[in-house]
Motif scaffolding. Sequence first.
Motif, PDB file in Angstrom:
ATOM      1  N   GLU A 265       1.281  -1.100   0.196  1.00  0.00           N
ATOM      2  CA  GLU A 265       0.104  -0.185  -0.081  1.00  0.00           C
ATOM      3  C   GLU A 265       1.075   1.040   0.034  1.00  0.00           C
ATOM      4  O   GLU A 265       0.320   2.289  -0.148  1.00  0.00           O
ATOM      5  N   LYS A 266       2.330   1.121   0.626  1.00  0.00           N
ATOM      6  CA  LYS A 266       3.127   2.002   0.759  1.00  0.00           C
ATOM      7  C   LYS A 266       2.764   2.841  -1.014  1.00  0.00           C
ATOM      8  O   LYS A 266       4.032   4.088  -0.863  1.00  0.00           O
ATOM      9  N   GLU A 267       4.061   1.529  -1.775  1.00  0.00           N
ATOM     10  CA  GLU A 267       4.093   2.124  -2.366  1.00  0.00           C
ATOM     11  C   GLU A 267       3.656   3.180  -3.724  1.00  0.00           C
ATOM     12  O   GLU A 267       4.278   4.110  -4.695  1.00  0.00           O
ATOM     13  N   LYS A 268       2.209   3.425  -3.601  1.00  0.00           N
ATOM     14  CA  LYS A 268       1.815   4.501  -4.360  1.00  0.00           C
ATOM     15  C   LYS A 268       1.925   6.093  -3.546  1.00  0.00           C
ATOM     16  O   LYS A 268       1.454   7.057  -4.051  1.00  0.00           O
ATOM     17  N   PHE A 343       3.593  15.580  -3.055  1.00  0.00           N
ATOM     18  CA  PHE A 343       3.197  14.441  -4.002  1.00  0.00           C
ATOM     19  C   PHE A 343       1.827  13.997  -3.437  1.00  0.00           C
ATOM     20  O   PHE A 343       1.401  13.478  -4.224  1.00  0.00           O
ATOM     21  N   ILE A 344       2.167  13.352  -2.928  1.00  0.00           N
ATOM     22  CA  ILE A 344       0.355  12.584  -1.902  1.00  0.00           C
ATOM     23  C   ILE A 344      -0.917  13.181  -2.185  1.00  0.00           C
ATOM     24  O   ILE A 344      -1.891  13.553  -2.456  1.00  0.00           O
ATOM     25  N   GLU A 345      -0.822  14.971  -1.525  1.00  0.00           N
ATOM     26  CA  GLU A 345      -1.814  15.445  -2.074  1.00  0.00           C
ATOM     27  C   GLU A 345      -1.812  15.852  -3.773  1.00  0.00           C
ATOM     28  O   GLU A 345      -3.065  16.254  -4.309  1.00  0.00           O
ATOM     29  N   ALA A 346      -1.070  16.092  -3.838  1.00  0.00           N
ATOM     30  CA  ALA A 346      -1.625  15.880  -6.175  1.00  0.00           C
ATOM     31  C   ALA A 346      -2.076  14.301  -6.622  1.00  0.00           C
ATOM     32  O   ALA A 346      -2.601  14.846  -6.990  1.00  0.00           O
ATOM     33  N   MET A 347      -1.537  13.671  -5.953  1.00  0.00           N
ATOM     34  CA  MET A 347      -1.125  12.316  -6.400  1.00  0.00           C
ATOM     35  C   MET A 347      -2.928  12.110  -6.443  1.00  0.00           C
ATOM     36  O   MET A 347      -3.930  11.181  -6.782  1.00  0.00           O
ATOM     37  N   ARG A 348      -3.653  12.256  -4.707  1.00  0.00           N
ATOM     38  CA  ARG A 348      -5.170  11.705  -4.686  1.00  0.00           C
ATOM     39  C   ARG A 348      -5.848  12.488  -5.208  1.00  0.00           C
ATOM     40  O   ARG A 348      -7.139  11.787  -5.312  1.00  0.00           O
ATOM     41  N   GLN A 349      -6.019  13.670  -6.079  1.00  0.00           N
ATOM     42  CA  GLN A 349      -6.577  14.190  -7.084  1.00  0.00           C
ATOM     43  C   GLN A 349      -6.662  13.122  -8.534  1.00  0.00           C
ATOM     44  O   GLN A 349      -7.975  13.717  -8.900  1.00  0.00           O
ATOM     45  N   ILE A 354      -6.631   7.331  -2.250  1.00  0.00           N
ATOM     46  CA  ILE A 354      -6.250   7.534  -1.350  1.00  0.00           C
ATOM     47  C   ILE A 354      -6.533   8.687  -0.360  1.00  0.00           C
ATOM     48  O   ILE A 354      -7.819   9.457  -0.477  1.00  0.00           O
ATOM     49  N   ALA A 355      -6.201   8.339   0.828  1.00  0.00           N
ATOM     50  CA  ALA A 355      -6.943   9.120   2.183  1.00  0.00           C
ATOM     51  C   ALA A 355      -7.066  10.616   2.023  1.00  0.00           C
ATOM     52  O   ALA A 355      -6.674  11.028   1.229  1.00  0.00           O
ATOM     53  N   GLN A 356      -8.271  11.492   1.825  1.00  0.00           N
ATOM     54  CA  GLN A 356      -8.634  12.693   1.134  1.00  0.00           C
ATOM     55  C   GLN A 356      -8.091  13.590   2.726  1.00  0.00           C
ATOM     56  O   GLN A 356      -8.285  15.152   3.147  1.00  0.00           O
ATOM     57  N   GLY A 357      -8.157  12.877   3.986  1.00  0.00           N
ATOM     58  CA  GLY A 357      -7.935  13.657   4.863  1.00  0.00           C
ATOM     59  C   GLY A 357      -6.993  14.951   5.258  1.00  0.00           C
ATOM     60  O   GLY A 357      -5.631  15.088   4.419  1.00  0.00           O
ATOM     61  N   ASP A 358      -6.321  15.631   6.219  1.00  0.00           N
ATOM     62  CA  ASP A 358      -5.136  16.537   5.986  1.00  0.00           C
ATOM     63  C   ASP A 358      -3.533  15.558   6.322  1.00  0.00           C
ATOM     64  O   ASP A 358      -3.971  13.971   6.770  1.00  0.00           O
ATOM     65  N   ILE A 359      -2.659  15.874   5.659  1.00  0.00           N
ATOM     66  CA  ILE A 359      -1.321  15.485   5.773  1.00  0.00           C
ATOM     67  C   ILE A 359      -0.774  16.122   6.507  1.00  0.00           C
ATOM     68  O   ILE A 359      -0.493  17.093   6.603  1.00  0.00           O
ATOM     69  N   TYR A 360       0.350  15.216   7.569  1.00  0.00           N
ATOM     70  CA  TYR A 360       0.422  15.422   9.025  1.00  0.00           C
ATOM     71  C   TYR A 360       2.346  15.130   8.332  1.00  0.00           C
ATOM     72  O   TYR A 360       2.895  13.896   7.772  1.00  0.00           O
ATOM     73  N   ASN A 361       3.526  15.665   8.355  1.00  0.00           N
ATOM     74  CA  ASN A 361       4.754  15.066   8.752  1.00  0.00           C
ATOM     75  C   ASN A 361       5.622  15.502   9.990  1.00  0.00           C
ATOM     76  O   ASN A 361       5.374  15.796  11.286  1.00  0.00           O
ATOM     77  N   ALA A 362       6.539  14.709   9.829  1.00  0.00           N
ATOM     78  CA  ALA A 362       7.300  13.796  11.853  1.00  0.00           C
ATOM     79  C   ALA A 362       8.748  13.599  11.884  1.00  0.00           C
ATOM     80  O   ALA A 362       8.640  12.484  11.244  1.00  0.00           O
TER      81      ALA A 362
END
Length: 432
Positions: A265-268, A343-349, A354-362
């Motif tokens: 699942e992570k590969e996407k 990238f995740i935000e662009a690809m999920r369009q 791909i989950a549509q909620g907020d994206i966080y970094n840590a």
Amino acid sequence: MTTTDKYIPQQERPKLSEVCVYGGKQSDEFAGIRYENGSLKVYFPFGYSKPIDDEKEYRKDILNLISVLAAYSKESKSVDQNRQLNEDEVQFPIHAYLHVFNYFLNFGYYIENEMTYKRASSGKINWPRTIKQIRPKIAGERPNESVVYLDFITKRSSNNENEIITQIHQYCVYESYEKVGCLFGYFRPKKPTIPFNAKMFAAILKNKISRTFNEKHILLFRNMLDIVCYMGKRNDNRKASFGTNDFEYVWEGLIDDVFGVKKSEKEKYYPHCAWHISDKDSDAEWNETKRTALRPDTIMLSANNDAKIFVLDAKYYQYGENRESKRLPGTGSIIKQIAYAEFIEAMRQQKPKIAQGDIYNAFILPYATTFSESKYPMENFGYADCNWKNTEAKTYHKIYGILLDVRSIMHRHPNHSDKDIAELAARIEGRI
């Protein structure tokens, strides 16, 4: 057979609290077990909290360390560009040593009186087998003819071979005691009388394995064989080690297994780049570079169905142990985290799955807290950002710093827990 009344207690064996080394990196950053000149030392990674002064807890820690290191050895993980356990160190078959000594403590030395059968003209005859397997000759003439057996199935005890197996077991038990015996107690088995002969020992064990159907005994013989083969390749048997100088790879694996989604699942979430050359004949070849992708360490999805995505980067930095060191992820790591999120935000369009909620970094860094089995200590110590990004515009423009207790996550491995994911998510979002 009892195992303790025939062996001499060796009081000079060290306590496990004296064997274990907690806190700080070693000069070569080694984490694992080292045996050198009769002395056993167990080095824990920095950020691993020391237990209460209880031999059982030290033993649990050592066995847990062995389990985690084995799980991320090259034999267990096929991750590209992952050094993990060193080649010369992972060869030490510590699980074979533990199994052989544990078998001895539970069952004593391997002893078997096995009967073997063969076709012969003399010996102790087994008539049921002879009648079934040998065709007799007819002697005399009717009506005085009689049945005569010229060969028989005879039985004999294979005590000689089994006595050698017992002696090989005695040798392996004593060798295991010398290397790892202090993990089990202070009972010293007797020294073996048979001289070490790697080729002979290996040949006998392989033959025994091929003719044995008891799974417990097969497992014992295989572990004995691993010990014999290891010793046969060593020039200096006074030294042995099992561990890694690159625990950072183990740290990344722990974070990914406990908090992350499955690899498939992570590969996407992997961003790719490619050259497109004007020469059409070359274009296909250059496009092969798409296989080389930037790969976030861990993608965590929120456990409470609010479709949030967390991009985690496991950093094995010493900040959690020495905050004055100021060693923290640099500009390159920070920019990569933002690139992953963009990238995740662009690809999920393009991919609604791909989950549509907020994206966080840590960033996840190790640290040690007071020993406790009931807690899963985490701490949010701040965040990083870029001065050309508006931190209020996107949730992923802040890369939060989280300290995670090493001992806790190593004892939880390999469990994947929604409860732990929810707690880490709350730490990153600042809800705790």
